[in-house]
Design an enzyme around this catalytic site. Structure first.
Site, PDB file in Angstrom:
ATOM      1  N   ASP A 184     -42.651  -6.436  62.423  1.00 49.29           N
ATOM      2  CA  ASP A 184     -42.938  -5.074  62.851  1.00 49.29           C
ATOM      3  C   ASP A 184     -44.412  -4.678  62.894  1.00 49.29           C
ATOM      4  O   ASP A 184     -44.887  -4.120  63.864  1.00 49.29           O
ATOM      5  CB  ASP A 184     -42.223  -4.087  61.921  1.00 49.29           C
ATOM      6  CG  ASP A 184     -40.726  -4.341  61.867  1.00 49.29           C
ATOM      7  OD1 ASP A 184     -40.266  -5.390  62.340  1.00 49.29           O
ATOM      8  OD2 ASP A 184     -40.020  -3.474  61.342  1.00 49.29           O
ATOM      9  N   GLU A 416     -38.811  -9.567  49.193  1.00 47.59           N
ATOM     10  CA  GLU A 416     -38.850  -9.433  50.655  1.00 47.59           C
ATOM     11  C   GLU A 416     -40.045 -10.220  51.222  1.00 47.59           C
ATOM     12  O   GLU A 416     -39.925 -10.915  52.207  1.00 47.59           O
ATOM     13  CB  GLU A 416     -38.963  -7.946  51.008  1.00 47.59           C
ATOM     14  CG  GLU A 416     -38.929  -7.644  52.484  1.00 47.59           C
ATOM     15  CD  GLU A 416     -39.145  -6.158  52.775  1.00 47.59           C
ATOM     16  OE1 GLU A 416     -39.484  -5.398  51.838  1.00 47.59           O
ATOM     17  OE2 GLU A 416     -38.979  -5.766  53.946  1.00 47.59           O
TER      18      GLU A 416
HETATM   19  C1  2M8 Z   1     -38.141  -4.555  58.503  1.00 47.67           C
HETATM   20  O1  2M8 Z   1     -37.948  -3.622  59.558  1.00 47.67           O
HETATM   21  C2  2M8 Z   1     -37.311  -2.343  59.377  1.00 47.67           C
HETATM   22  C3  2M8 Z   1     -37.122  -1.734  60.763  1.00 47.67           C
HETATM   23  O2  2M8 Z   1     -36.252  -2.513  61.502  1.00 47.67           O
HETATM   24  C4  2M8 Z   1     -38.081  -1.359  58.550  1.00 47.67           C
HETATM   25  O3  2M8 Z   1     -39.270  -1.585  58.249  1.00 47.67           O
HETATM   26  O4  2M8 Z   1     -37.505  -0.331  58.174  1.00 47.67           O
HETATM   27  C5  2M8 Z   1     -38.625  -5.871  59.164  1.00 47.67           C
HETATM   28  O5  2M8 Z   1     -39.148  -6.761  58.223  1.00 47.67           O
HETATM   29  C6  2M8 Z   1     -37.501  -6.526  59.967  1.00 47.67           C
HETATM   30  O6  2M8 Z   1     -37.846  -7.798  60.402  1.00 47.67           O
HETATM   31  C7  2M8 Z   1     -36.209  -6.622  59.130  1.00 47.67           C
HETATM   32  O7  2M8 Z   1     -35.160  -7.044  59.968  1.00 47.67           O
HETATM   33  C8  2M8 Z   1     -35.845  -5.293  58.462  1.00 47.67           C
HETATM   34  C9  2M8 Z   1     -34.696  -5.421  57.472  1.00 47.67           C
HETATM   35  O8  2M8 Z   1     -34.924  -6.495  56.596  1.00 47.67           O
HETATM   36  O9  2M8 Z   1     -36.969  -4.762  57.761  1.00 47.67           O
END
Ligand code: 2M8
Length: 445
Positions: A184, A416
């Protein structure tokens, strides 16, 4: 594989990896994050189902709970749109709107025609890792019926990406939001985002939830977040339509990792096609075409790696990010380009040990060891890179990376992401894809 494995001698603290403990920890994270018919990435930060997370998670889950692995994919594809897109989040109706932003009220997607009325989703996508996941689960826990159910859906997902999203007309899929890349906050998007206004007043109307449950300096800045919200709202207000994207939308970008995964999905579909009695030929042809177009359009011989291409401006980003290494997963990559990526990954800009590859060039002046996708180490992209090394015959590098990942998670926990200078766990703890991919890595000694 049981017992204690000696980590690489260059391991940070020269500690042996306690494989049994690591396995138990990973399994316990996945037990805790199972929500009845799907896995959440994290109970606190991400309490719904995410698309590419489900793929990575099911790959690891296949080794310990194959029924849940198949179930996770089935839950996700039950929410597939009639046009073939697989939404990046499937919202859990049991979770309150205030527990994740932007939630279903923001995305305002009507119930799926002909689908269950309780299913609410976002309208954007994430990288298509699911065909690979289906093929890998089937290798561990064969289930031809599940494969037959998934195959047409996986094909529709590819068709959506390669037709509706071919905004550049070259045969590659464009993304319309940094969230679609999964990487992101990567510096890959900085040039494209810089052309958009960062009106942080948009945040007066909304409450960021991520900075309430995570450390703000590890998350995107308010300026970036304002752009994310404005872009998502613009796509939503255009009815999630993909025609005339270049005229109607402010962010249209071709990402090397997204497209490498799209080509990789075609290769997985070729194998699945053979199992379900369909023709593998067209899948192989598409994989070869995407690979060749990526080399022509996204590879920069000067830097020796792939870069994102802004379709609106016709410019390639100069940032050296981990998505630029990801085409190594493609077996059809010319040998000299694979060698270039392998050298770049092992160079001082990235490096395979003692810590795995960071998300951004360590030598860049704006390398940030703590902020989300702008420096930290992520396990999913390293897991993909390991596969790439293996597929191109770089067995020693693949093993070095495997050891570095196991050692890091053994030492720091199933976080994470990780600080690329100290290895400390950051972001949310008990993160599902870290746990799941560790379980897969443990099987690959
Ligand atoms: C992160 O993205 C989400 C939005 O989709 C967020 O920041 O709220 C990213 O690391 C993405 O790659 C990942 O799929 C998601 C959930 O782990 O978190």
């Amino acid at each position: 594989m049981r017992g204690v494995e000696q980590a690489s001698t260059e391991d940070h603290d020269h500690q042996p990896i306690d494989l049994d403990r690591l396995r138990r920890t990973a399994e316990s994270v996945l037990r805790g994050n199972w929500s009845g018919d799907h896995m959440v990435p994290s109970r606190t930060l991400y309490p719904h189902q995410w698309s590419w997370d489900a793929a990575f998670i099911s790959i690891g889950l296949a080794h310990v709970a194959p029924d849940r692995a198949w179930r996770d994919l089935r839950s996700l594809f039950t929410a597939q749109w009639p046009d073939g897109r697989v939404p990046h989040i499937v919202f859990d109706p049991g979770v309150s709107e205030k527990d994740y932003f932007p939630g279903p009220a923001f995305w305002d997607v009507p119930p799926l025609p002909g689908g269950p009325s309780h299913i609410r989703t976002t309208g954007i996508v994430q990288p298509p890792v699911h065909a690979l996941a289906a093929r890998m689960i089937h290798a561990v826990a064969p289930d031809a019926e599940e494969l037959r159910w998934l195959y047409p859906r996986l094909v529709a997902q590819q068709e959506y990406l390669l037709k509706q999203r071919d905004a550049g007309g070259a045969g590659l899929a464009s993304i319309v939001h940094p969230w679609e890349s999964g990487l992101d906050n990567s510096p890959s998007w900085d040039d494209a985002l810089a052309q958009l206004p960062a009106d942080v007043r948009v945040l007066d109307r909304y409450q960021r939830r991520d900075v309430q449950v995570s450390v703000a300096t590890h998350r995107p800045t308010n300026a970036d977040y304002a752009r994310y919200i404005a872009l998502a709202a613009s796509y939503r207000d255009n009815g999630y339509q993909d025609f005339d994207l270049l005229d109607r939308h402010g962010f249209v970008v071709e990402c090397p990792a997204f497209n490498a995964l799209t080509a990789d999905a075609e290769l997985a579909l070729a194998e699945i096609a053979q199992i379900v009695g369909a023709d593998p030929g067209p899948h192989r042809e598409r994989a070869a075409e995407i690979t060749q177009t990526m080399v022509e359009r996204l590879f920069d011989p000067e830097t020796g790696l792939f870069h994102t291409f802004d379709v609106r401006t016709g410019r390639r980003s100069k940032a050296r990010c981990v998505n630029g290494l990801m085409p190594l997963i493609l077996p059809g990559l010319p040998t000299e380009i694979a060698a270039s990526l392998a050298a770049e990954a092992a160079s001082e800009r990235f490096g395979l040990r003692p810590l795995p590859v960071p998300s951004y060039d360590r030598t860049a002046p704006d390398f940030d060891p703590l902020r989300y996708w702008r420096g930290p180490v992520w396990i999913n992209v390293n897991w993909l890179l390991r596969r790439g090394f293996d597929g191109h015959g770089y067995a020693a590098e693949a093993e070095t990376l495997r050891q570095a990942m196991l050692s890091l998670v053994d030492r720091s926990g199933c976080f994470e992401y990780f600080d690329p200078t100290t290895g400390a766990g950051i972001g949310t703890p008990e993160f599902s894809w870290t746990a799941a991919l560790v379980l897969d890595l443990l099987e690959r000694a």
